[in-house]
Design an enzyme around this catalytic site. Structure first.
Site, mmCIF file in Angstrom:
data_model
loop_
_atom_site.group_PDB
_atom_site.id
_atom_site.type_symbol
_atom_site.label_atom_id
_atom_site.label_comp_id
_atom_site.label_asym_id
_atom_site.label_seq_id
_atom_site.Cartn_x
_atom_site.Cartn_y
_atom_site.Cartn_z
ATOM 1 N N LYS A 112 0.820 -1.222 0.000
ATOM 2 C CA LYS A 112 0.000 0.000 0.000
ATOM 3 C C LYS A 112 0.850 1.266 0.000
ATOM 4 C CE LYS A 112 -4.254 -1.922 1.457
ATOM 5 N NZ LYS A 112 -4.865 -2.491 2.620
ATOM 6 N N LYS A 196 -7.232 -11.293 -2.518
ATOM 7 C CA LYS A 196 -8.022 -11.812 -1.391
ATOM 8 C C LYS A 196 -9.279 -10.950 -1.197
ATOM 9 C CE LYS A 196 -6.108 -9.327 2.416
ATOM 10 N NZ LYS A 196 -6.499 -8.968 3.696
ATOM 11 N N LYS A 199 -12.131 -5.999 3.016
ATOM 12 C CA LYS A 199 -13.141 -5.014 3.366
ATOM 13 C C LYS A 199 -12.816 -3.643 2.784
ATOM 14 C CE LYS A 199 -12.246 -5.801 8.351
ATOM 15 N NZ LYS A 199 -10.952 -5.368 8.859
HETATM 16 P P1 TYM Z 1 -8.409 -7.588 9.764
HETATM 17 O O1 TYM Z 1 -9.404 -6.748 10.465
HETATM 18 O O2 TYM Z 1 -7.860 -7.092 8.473
HETATM 19 O O3 TYM Z 1 -8.995 -9.021 9.505
HETATM 20 C C1 TYM Z 1 -9.607 -9.761 10.548
HETATM 21 C C2 TYM Z 1 -9.330 -11.239 10.381
HETATM 22 O O4 TYM Z 1 -9.889 -11.714 9.145
HETATM 23 C C3 TYM Z 1 -8.877 -12.421 8.417
HETATM 24 N N1 TYM Z 1 -9.140 -12.225 6.977
HETATM 25 C C4 TYM Z 1 -9.301 -13.217 6.115
HETATM 26 N N2 TYM Z 1 -9.296 -14.559 6.268
HETATM 27 C C5 TYM Z 1 -9.510 -15.316 5.164
HETATM 28 N N3 TYM Z 1 -9.725 -14.791 3.934
HETATM 29 C C6 TYM Z 1 -9.750 -13.445 3.735
HETATM 30 N N4 TYM Z 1 -9.979 -12.934 2.531
HETATM 31 C C7 TYM Z 1 -9.531 -12.598 4.854
HETATM 32 N N5 TYM Z 1 -9.479 -11.252 5.016
HETATM 33 C C8 TYM Z 1 -9.234 -11.044 6.327
HETATM 34 C C9 TYM Z 1 -7.568 -11.763 8.843
HETATM 35 O O5 TYM Z 1 -6.458 -12.588 8.577
HETATM 36 C C10 TYM Z 1 -7.811 -11.567 10.314
HETATM 37 O O6 TYM Z 1 -7.574 -12.745 11.038
HETATM 38 N N6 TYM Z 1 -4.140 -6.751 12.121
HETATM 39 C C11 TYM Z 1 -5.391 -7.456 12.243
HETATM 40 C C12 TYM Z 1 -6.138 -7.133 13.525
HETATM 41 C C13 TYM Z 1 -5.323 -7.321 14.743
HETATM 42 C C14 TYM Z 1 -4.929 -8.549 15.325
HETATM 43 C C15 TYM Z 1 -4.175 -8.213 16.479
HETATM 44 C C16 TYM Z 1 -5.139 -9.886 14.975
HETATM 45 C C17 TYM Z 1 -4.843 -6.334 15.538
HETATM 46 N N7 TYM Z 1 -4.142 -6.863 16.562
HETATM 47 C C18 TYM Z 1 -3.622 -9.204 17.305
HETATM 48 C C19 TYM Z 1 -4.582 -10.866 15.801
HETATM 49 C C20 TYM Z 1 -3.833 -10.524 16.944
HETATM 50 C C21 TYM Z 1 -6.258 -7.066 11.066
HETATM 51 O O7 TYM Z 1 -6.133 -6.018 10.522
HETATM 52 O O8 TYM Z 1 -7.203 -7.955 10.756
#
Ligand code: TYM
Length: 328
Positions: A112, A196, A199
């Site tokens: 990005k 992928k 959102k």
């Molecule tokens: P985020 O909000 O982007 O996504 C939340 C969770 O959804 C999973 N995910 C997917 N899984 C399968 N296929 C997809 N297309 C797909 N898109 C998203 C992500 O892998 C994630 O598990 N950085 C993290 C949030 C976070 C976090 C943490 C997670 C902040 N602190 C500590 C674990 C531990 C995030 O932006 O997820």
């Protein structure tokens, strides 16, 4: 003693079935066996601009989604990241050992912020993985159940944890491991199987939001791109179909081979109709549950969750600051 899992979701857009199948569905299966800390990562969301009213609404929506999906607040600690200010504090502390080189390697940042976008990319966006590392080591997570786009961040968490322990001579942080769904760790966009499901996508037809009207979701599935050929076969050279079969399998708990057998001699249209029925049935059940949960109920769960998480975070920060020489 139960092992611990920690995970979160950013309130930065509409949650979609990729978030559900990649992350939330795992949490539901694990909540009995593990001690779970699941939060709404609002401090992560603000690393890209958010309208205040959207951030507020989505934070509550995500907590409601956790509950509607079947996360049980009597067993799981559900909280809002920003309500435990130790998360921001631990991020700052870990910044003192994180290197620019560590963060420049992060795919999410590289993707990005290439070319001109680098000049305007936010410092918070660059530092995002350090905040995430803090979230994880704060609660001594053994495992972090996520989709595969987060694995690199968990590797960085281990690097920072190890570096901190070595430098300050104590095992204050334990090394977490990522946990991925066997399939479903990477659900792809419906209109492009090379990307992928996301959102932040600008194309509505690329994802099915958990809040989509079921009939709208049906249309999106019927419009989803497919590969050349006519047979319903799961194979690497048919990535679009592979993705649709994966979604079908995860929502129904069926094996891929069972789905292939169900559609022998049938074409894409019949398969997509079958998949649409499955997704519509899921969304109807989920949305009915969602509608039955009030904002007040959610706020009470979040308050209780913060009260359970906060003492652990305070204890961890105390240990860390003592080791580093802060006057306490
Ligand atoms: P985020 O909000 O982007 O996504 C939340 C969770 O959804 C999973 N995910 C997917 N899984 C399968 N296929 C997809 N297309 C797909 N898109 C998203 C992500 O892998 C994630 O598990 N950085 C993290 C949030 C976070 C976090 C943490 C997670 C902040 N602190 C500590 C674990 C531990 C995030 O932006 O997820």
């Amino acid at each position: 003693m139960k092992q611990r899992i920690v995970s979160g979701i950013k309130p930065s857009g509409d949650l979609h079935i990729g978030n559900y199948l990649g992350a939330i569905a795992q949490w539901i299966k694990m909540q009995d066996e593990y001690e779970a800390f699941l939060f709404i990562a609002d401090l992560h969301a603000i690393t890209v601009p958010q309208k205040p009213e959207d951030l507020h609404r989505r934070t509550i929506e995500i907590a409601k989604i956790y509950l509607a999906a079947g996360i049980d607040p009597s067993r799981v600690t559900i909280f809002v990241q920003s309500q435990i200010h130790e998360h921001a504090e631990l991020c700052w502390i870990l910044n003192s050992i994180a290197r620019i080189g560590d963060l420049e390697k992060m795919t999410q940042f590289k993707d990005k912020s290439s070319g001109d976008a680098r000049e305007t990319a936010g410092v918070g966006f660059f530092d995002y993985p350090v905040l995430m590392a803090g979230d994880i080591v704060m609660y001594d997570a053994d495992f972090v159940p996520v989709g595969d786009d987060q694995v690199q961040h968990i590797e960085l968490t281990r690097t920072l944890g190890r570096r901190f322990n070595k430098r300050f001579g104590d095992e204050v942080f334990i090394m977490p491991k990522p946990l991925l769904q066997e399939s479903g760790a990477r659900i792809m966009a419906l209109d492009n199987p090379d990307k992928k499901m996301s959102k932040s996508s600008t194309s509505e037809n690329s994802y099915i939001a958990l809040s989509d009207e079921p009939e709208k979701a049906r249309k999106k599935i019927m419009k989803a791109v497919t590969d050349s050929g006519t047979k319903i076969i799961y194979s690497d050279d048919k990535p679009a179909l592979q993705n649709l079969i994966t979604i079908y399998a995860l929502f129904t708990d069926k094996k891929v081979s069972e789905i292939e057998a169900m559609y022998v001699g049938k074409g894409y249209a019949e398969f997509k109709t079958g998949l649409a029925d499955v997704v519509v049935a899921f969304l109807e059940g989920f949305q009915e549950k969602y509608a039955s949960i009030s904002d007040d109920e959610v706020l009470a769960v979040l308050k209780e969750g913060a009260e359970k998480a906060r003492p652990l975070a305070q204890q961890k920060i105390k240990e860390v600051k003592k080791l580093m020489g802060f006057v306490m």
